[in-house]
Design a protein around this motif. Sequence first.
Motif, mmCIF file in Angstrom:
data_model
loop_
_atom_site.group_PDB
_atom_site.id
_atom_site.type_symbol
_atom_site.label_atom_id
_atom_site.label_comp_id
_atom_site.label_asym_id
_atom_site.label_seq_id
_atom_site.Cartn_x
_atom_site.Cartn_y
_atom_site.Cartn_z
ATOM 1 N N LEU A 85 0.832 -1.213 0.000
ATOM 2 C CA LEU A 85 0.000 0.000 0.000
ATOM 3 C C LEU A 85 0.865 1.261 0.000
ATOM 4 C CD1 LEU A 85 -2.635 -1.087 2.689
ATOM 5 C CD2 LEU A 85 -2.940 -1.069 0.198
ATOM 6 N N SER A 86 2.111 1.142 -0.363
ATOM 7 C CA SER A 86 3.066 2.233 -0.215
ATOM 8 C C SER A 86 2.734 3.432 -1.099
ATOM 9 C CB SER A 86 4.480 1.738 -0.534
ATOM 10 O OG SER A 86 4.556 1.201 -1.841
ATOM 11 N N ARG A 87 3.155 4.617 -0.604
ATOM 12 C CA ARG A 87 3.041 5.909 -1.306
ATOM 13 C C ARG A 87 1.602 6.367 -1.520
ATOM 14 N NH1 ARG A 87 7.670 5.316 -6.033
ATOM 15 N NH2 ARG A 87 9.480 5.257 -4.643
ATOM 16 N N ASN A 88 0.664 5.811 -0.786
ATOM 17 C CA ASN A 88 -0.707 6.311 -0.833
ATOM 18 C C ASN A 88 -0.925 7.288 0.324
ATOM 19 O OD1 ASN A 88 -2.001 4.858 -3.149
ATOM 20 N ND2 ASN A 88 -1.245 3.082 -2.006
ATOM 21 N N ARG A 89 -2.129 7.800 0.491
ATOM 22 C CA ARG A 89 -2.400 8.806 1.522
ATOM 23 C C ARG A 89 -3.519 8.329 2.447
ATOM 24 N NH1 ARG A 89 -2.655 14.667 -1.592
ATOM 25 N NH2 ARG A 89 -0.564 14.640 -2.498
ATOM 26 N N PHE A 90 -3.141 7.956 3.649
ATOM 27 C CA PHE A 90 -4.124 7.542 4.642
ATOM 28 C C PHE A 90 -4.206 8.535 5.801
ATOM 29 C CE2 PHE A 90 -3.134 3.693 2.286
ATOM 30 C CZ PHE A 90 -4.412 3.306 1.925
ATOM 31 N N ASP A 91 -3.609 9.715 5.598
ATOM 32 C CA ASP A 91 -3.875 10.914 6.405
ATOM 33 C C ASP A 91 -3.770 10.694 7.901
ATOM 34 O OD1 ASP A 91 -4.357 12.377 4.075
ATOM 35 O OD2 ASP A 91 -6.438 11.701 4.007
ATOM 36 N N GLY A 92 -2.723 9.993 8.334
ATOM 37 C CA GLY A 92 -2.478 9.828 9.763
ATOM 38 C C GLY A 92 -3.307 8.759 10.426
ATOM 39 N N ALA A 93 -4.079 7.983 9.663
ATOM 40 C CA ALA A 93 -4.877 6.897 10.239
ATOM 41 C C ALA A 93 -3.975 5.801 10.788
ATOM 42 C CB ALA A 93 -5.811 6.314 9.178
ATOM 43 N N SER A 94 -4.470 5.074 11.753
ATOM 44 C CA SER A 94 -3.707 3.982 12.338
ATOM 45 C C SER A 94 -3.606 2.817 11.357
ATOM 46 C CB SER A 94 -4.372 3.484 13.621
ATOM 47 O OG SER A 94 -4.400 4.494 14.608
ATOM 48 N N ILE A 95 -2.486 2.109 11.415
ATOM 49 C CA ILE A 95 -2.400 0.830 10.714
ATOM 50 C C ILE A 95 -3.417 -0.108 11.353
ATOM 51 C CG2 ILE A 95 -0.920 -1.159 10.231
ATOM 52 C CD1 ILE A 95 1.474 0.740 10.390
ATOM 53 N N PRO A 96 -4.311 -0.692 10.584
ATOM 54 C CA PRO A 96 -5.382 -1.512 11.193
ATOM 55 C C PRO A 96 -4.819 -2.655 12.033
ATOM 56 C CG PRO A 96 -5.831 -1.105 8.874
ATOM 57 C CD PRO A 96 -4.439 -0.622 9.120
ATOM 58 N N ARG A 97 -5.366 -2.812 13.221
ATOM 59 C CA ARG A 97 -4.922 -3.902 14.089
ATOM 60 C C ARG A 97 -5.215 -5.261 13.487
ATOM 61 N NH1 ARG A 97 -6.572 -1.923 20.243
ATOM 62 N NH2 ARG A 97 -5.288 -0.021 20.240
ATOM 63 N N PHE A 98 -6.280 -5.326 12.692
ATOM 64 C CA PHE A 98 -6.618 -6.624 12.102
ATOM 65 C C PHE A 98 -5.557 -7.113 11.115
ATOM 66 C CE2 PHE A 98 -8.933 -3.642 9.248
ATOM 67 C CZ PHE A 98 -8.374 -4.000 8.027
ATOM 68 N N SER A 99 -4.615 -6.221 10.744
ATOM 69 C CA SER A 99 -3.518 -6.652 9.872
ATOM 70 C C SER A 99 -2.742 -7.806 10.493
ATOM 71 C CB SER A 99 -2.574 -5.481 9.589
ATOM 72 O OG SER A 99 -3.250 -4.416 8.962
ATOM 73 N N GLY A 100 -2.732 -7.857 11.817
ATOM 74 C CA GLY A 100 -2.038 -8.927 12.507
ATOM 75 C C GLY A 100 -2.713 -10.276 12.364
ATOM 76 N N SER A 101 -3.880 -10.320 11.730
ATOM 77 C CA SER A 101 -4.585 -11.583 11.492
ATOM 78 C C SER A 101 -4.444 -12.063 10.055
ATOM 79 C CB SER A 101 -6.076 -11.416 11.834
ATOM 80 O OG SER A 101 -6.245 -11.121 13.211
ATOM 81 N N LEU A 102 -3.675 -11.342 9.245
ATOM 82 C CA LEU A 102 -3.386 -11.785 7.873
ATOM 83 C C LEU A 102 -2.216 -12.753 7.929
ATOM 84 C CD1 LEU A 102 -3.731 -8.303 6.107
ATOM 85 C CD2 LEU A 102 -5.366 -10.198 6.001
ATOM 86 N N THR A 103 -2.472 -13.935 8.423
ATOM 87 C CA THR A 103 -1.405 -14.839 8.864
ATOM 88 C C THR A 103 -0.555 -15.412 7.738
ATOM 89 O OG1 THR A 103 -3.051 -16.618 8.919
ATOM 90 C CG2 THR A 103 -2.594 -15.471 10.993
ATOM 91 N N SER A 104 -0.974 -15.248 6.490
ATOM 92 C CA SER A 104 -0.170 -15.751 5.369
ATOM 93 C C SER A 104 0.813 -14.705 4.850
ATOM 94 C CB SER A 104 -1.080 -16.212 4.218
ATOM 95 O OG SER A 104 -1.859 -17.326 4.596
ATOM 96 N N LEU A 105 0.756 -13.480 5.392
ATOM 97 C CA LEU A 105 1.605 -12.406 4.873
ATOM 98 C C LEU A 105 3.092 -12.717 5.030
ATOM 99 C CD1 LEU A 105 0.164 -8.873 5.769
ATOM 100 C CD2 LEU A 105 0.319 -9.981 3.534
ATOM 101 N N ARG A 106 3.814 -12.539 3.938
ATOM 102 C CA ARG A 106 5.273 -12.610 3.956
ATOM 103 C C ARG A 106 5.887 -11.243 3.647
ATOM 104 N NH1 ARG A 106 6.973 -18.036 3.633
ATOM 105 N NH2 ARG A 106 5.264 -19.480 3.151
#
Length: 418
Positions: free
Chosen positions: A100-121
């Motif tokens: 998701l690099s170089r986009n604009r999320f305007d200071g929003a938090s990184i979603p906590r649910f990202s920690g449940s994407l268990t296949s991410l490398r």
Amino acid sequence: MGIIPSAAAAGDSSARCKENERAALLKLKQGLFDSSGRLSSWAGDDCCRWRGVRCSNRTGHVVQLRLRNPSPSPDGDDNFLSGKISPSLLELRHLSYLDLSRNRFDGASIPRFSGSLTSLRYLNLSDATFGRTIPHQLGNLSRLQYPDFHWLYIPPRPLVVDNFHWISRRSSLSYLDTSAINLSAAGDVYDEVTKLPRLSVLRLINCQLLRLPNTLPPSANLTSLTTLDLSSNYLGPLLPSWLSNISKSQEYRSLLQPVPWPDLWLWEVVFPSDISNFDKQLSGCVRNSLQVLNLANNALGGGVPVWIGELRNLKSLHLEDNLLSGLIPPSLGTLSSLSFLYLSDNMLRGSISESFGQLSELIVWVVSYNQLSGIVSDVHFSSITSFSSSWLPQFQLKNIHLGSGVLGVVEKRMEDIN
């Protein structure tokens, strides 16, 4: 695992995306603002053909989302995505690559649910204007190998890390970049990152780090480290002994296979010290394999060390913006692999040795803002083709800066240089 590329390149593969994953991507699209229409292809039944979506050609599961802003920077363009990241991403249970690099999320938090994407490398959130605290839940990503959170510049609402313990639980990590992320409250950063046995690249640029430990704990294991960048921190006053210990580990591994040590970046880390103090740390395997040495802007005193000429594979040397004095040692002329040499903004004096004519790979040489004197001739710069029509240069110097020096005699042939 093969991957179905997006758009027409997908061909006639029998694997098609799963309906629940297609629905999840549409929910993700609904939460995003896309003024340039980058997601306009996200329509129809086969999400494996959508732009930025990659599927397994065996199972049809979505395995990659490549949503990086194609522009060099999110500033001044309309190609960025913004808005909210939908938790529908959790439906992509086989997702291994998320950019998701170089986009604009305007200071929003990184979603906590990202920690449940268990296949991410692979996880790249760099320069995406996320703010607040990096969630500890990312420590649950047991397969994660490549997390990149860096900022090119300090953002108006920066990311911070309040505890680095979660990172040490990810023994699979081979790459970590938290540059411009505030780590001042993260505890013992070095104690945590040195527990990562597969870590090859570590970049902690401008992280408000205030010290380097003299020693590392017995559990430290950095035998895979090839790139270490600690630029723009205050880490003085001396190069720590554990860098020397890493070099010993590298030397031990080199008995089994060649292990490079290509980069050591310590630009602007403020070492109020004599440059000779680096001699012991840059020894052994490091001395034989180091390719980039950057000690610029560190208020280093003393003379340019003769032993730098022993760094056989050095390609780039940055000693600019220091307090170095004395002569430029002729031993630098033995650095046969050197392409970039920066010695400007010091107090160097005397003449330039003719040994520099041996630097067959030299491209850029900057010695401006010193107190040099003497004769400069084609012997020093035999790469420059404009000296005479009969002279065959030995290498390819492209730029030389001699401004603000006290050069006494410069042979007239130098006037032909553009």
